[in-house]
Design an enzyme around this catalytic site. Sequence first.
Site, PDB file in Angstrom:
ATOM      1  N   SER A  54       1.222  -1.400  -0.039  1.00  0.00           N
ATOM      2  CA  SER A  54       2.583  -1.064  -0.468  1.00  0.00           C
ATOM      3  C   SER A  54       3.536  -0.886   0.708  1.00  0.00           C
ATOM      4  O   SER A  54       4.690  -1.321   0.652  1.00  0.00           O
ATOM      5  CB  SER A  54       2.566   0.210  -1.319  1.00  0.00           C
ATOM      6  OG  SER A  54       1.747   0.053  -2.447  1.00  0.00           O
ATOM      7  N   HIS A  86       5.952   4.185   1.130  1.00  0.00           N
ATOM      8  CA  HIS A  86       6.945   3.194   0.727  1.00  0.00           C
ATOM      9  C   HIS A  86       8.186   3.259   1.621  1.00  0.00           C
ATOM     10  O   HIS A  86       8.648   2.229   2.137  1.00  0.00           O
ATOM     11  CB  HIS A  86       7.349   3.418  -0.732  1.00  0.00           C
ATOM     12  CG  HIS A  86       6.251   3.137  -1.706  1.00  0.00           C
ATOM     13  ND1 HIS A  86       6.390   3.329  -3.062  1.00  0.00           N
ATOM     14  CD2 HIS A  86       4.992   2.674  -1.526  1.00  0.00           C
ATOM     15  CE1 HIS A  86       5.256   2.993  -3.670  1.00  0.00           C
ATOM     16  NE2 HIS A  86       4.404   2.607  -2.751  1.00  0.00           N
TER      17      HIS A  86
END
Length: 503
Positions: free
Chosen positions: A285, A336
């Site tokens: 991610s 993220h």
Amino acid sequence: MERQQDYVFWKAVHHYIFEKGCRVIEQSRNEVWLEEEDTHPKRIIRFVRVDIDFSIWLRRDITESVKQFERIRRHFRFRRLIGENIYISEYPPVDEWEDIKKPFFESKRKRTTVTSKIIDRANQSALSLPSVPLQGQIQDLDLNLTIEHLKQQINHVTREREQKEKSLFFYGKPLTTLGLLAVLSYMFYQLEQAGGSTSVLTLIEYGAKYNPLIMEGEWWRLITAMFLHIGFLHLFMNSLALFYLGGAVERMYGTTRFLFIYFVAGLFGSIASFAFNEQVAAGASGAIFGCFGALLYFGTVYKKLFFRTMGKSLLTILAINLVFGFSIPMVDNGAHIGGLVGGFLAAMVVQLPKHRKVPKQLLSLVVTIFLMGGLYLFGLNNEQKTRSPLLELQIGQEYLQQDNLEAAYPFLQRAVEEGADMPEAYFLLAYAEAMFENYEFAKELLIKTIEERPSFHEAHYNLSLVYIELEQIEEARSSLKRAIELHPDEAYLDLYERVKEEN
């Protein structure tokens, strides 16, 4: 005389493209749509070469054009749009038409406003065009040749711009992206074969981000975690995102730059996760959000092109992902955001193909290294993120499922000591204490478990077993009776019959 108006039409289009910097949106034989790129609100001009007889056709065409202008506004997601119809005609309509000069609106919110005007032989000066032939000079000009020359220039600059813009999106081929997808799939297969991709112990064994071991020097987990995924859905969603985002970045930046962006962003995301999140973490991610960051950097270099193509859709998807990350506790939003920042900085370091800005690149590299180092040091000193009671409990439970009591005990003990104030923690530690024959402590823990959750029938049953070991038969009967009331399991009934016969 019609060729004179044809000349005015193409001269006007030529002037707006070459002198005012407009971009061709659409072009046909008698109609050209142009965009003025530096206007706010956005301005679109539609040139139409037509000889108008009656105003009814004109009104119908304006009404239809307003719908087309609105479709353009929605397609490019402009907040507001000013449209203008410019009709190049020999003469104005023979009937009344002055009312068409008023603005037309698509809706009550007036986000699309369209004005119209007619340029006929009598008012050519309204366009303020240089070198427009006067009626007395028309016979001296080879208009056919001049018009063809104007068309060629317009077509050439349009094709040249399109090819230049297209080349920005197709510099390389996404072969490395496909290779990374293959690696991620292979590692997922290995996890599933070794014990399951959702097993914390298996993840730690294969190199997931686990803060206590990183604190002990296993820094390489910050890299290996990028290639592991927790469950098939996690792998599928990240693979889908990597296929599209990674493929776009590799095509735009080229393979070498893409690999640098991918690994710097992934490492940045892992370090941010280490600094702010105590849970075991894995996944690509951070690197994928780094692709978002690289595309955002492209948007700072080619702002107009960015918002005309992918910009607003990309920002919308990014915002949804960030909001989703903040809304769901299980999502590692630190990774993220770290990946997003890392990808943006990495793109600044490598720059786009054929862009070379050494001072800016060196400065970006220094900033990237400084931020990564600062985050890593913060993580080393952030003791609150070293261990998680819930994680300790989960690891201890998995060791129990493997019948590894010795390994499970310290994790269960730390889970309770560090504040895992939940019935399951007391229950599992009580089980371990009973297996080590620490019956009094096991009894206390089971009683606390029942206080926390009176309906926990397994705790009542285990407490009865502890009472039997402590030779407190009456208490054992009472606990068994309560367990049967909550859940009339056959094992509970058998034990109750045996205990009932004892004195």
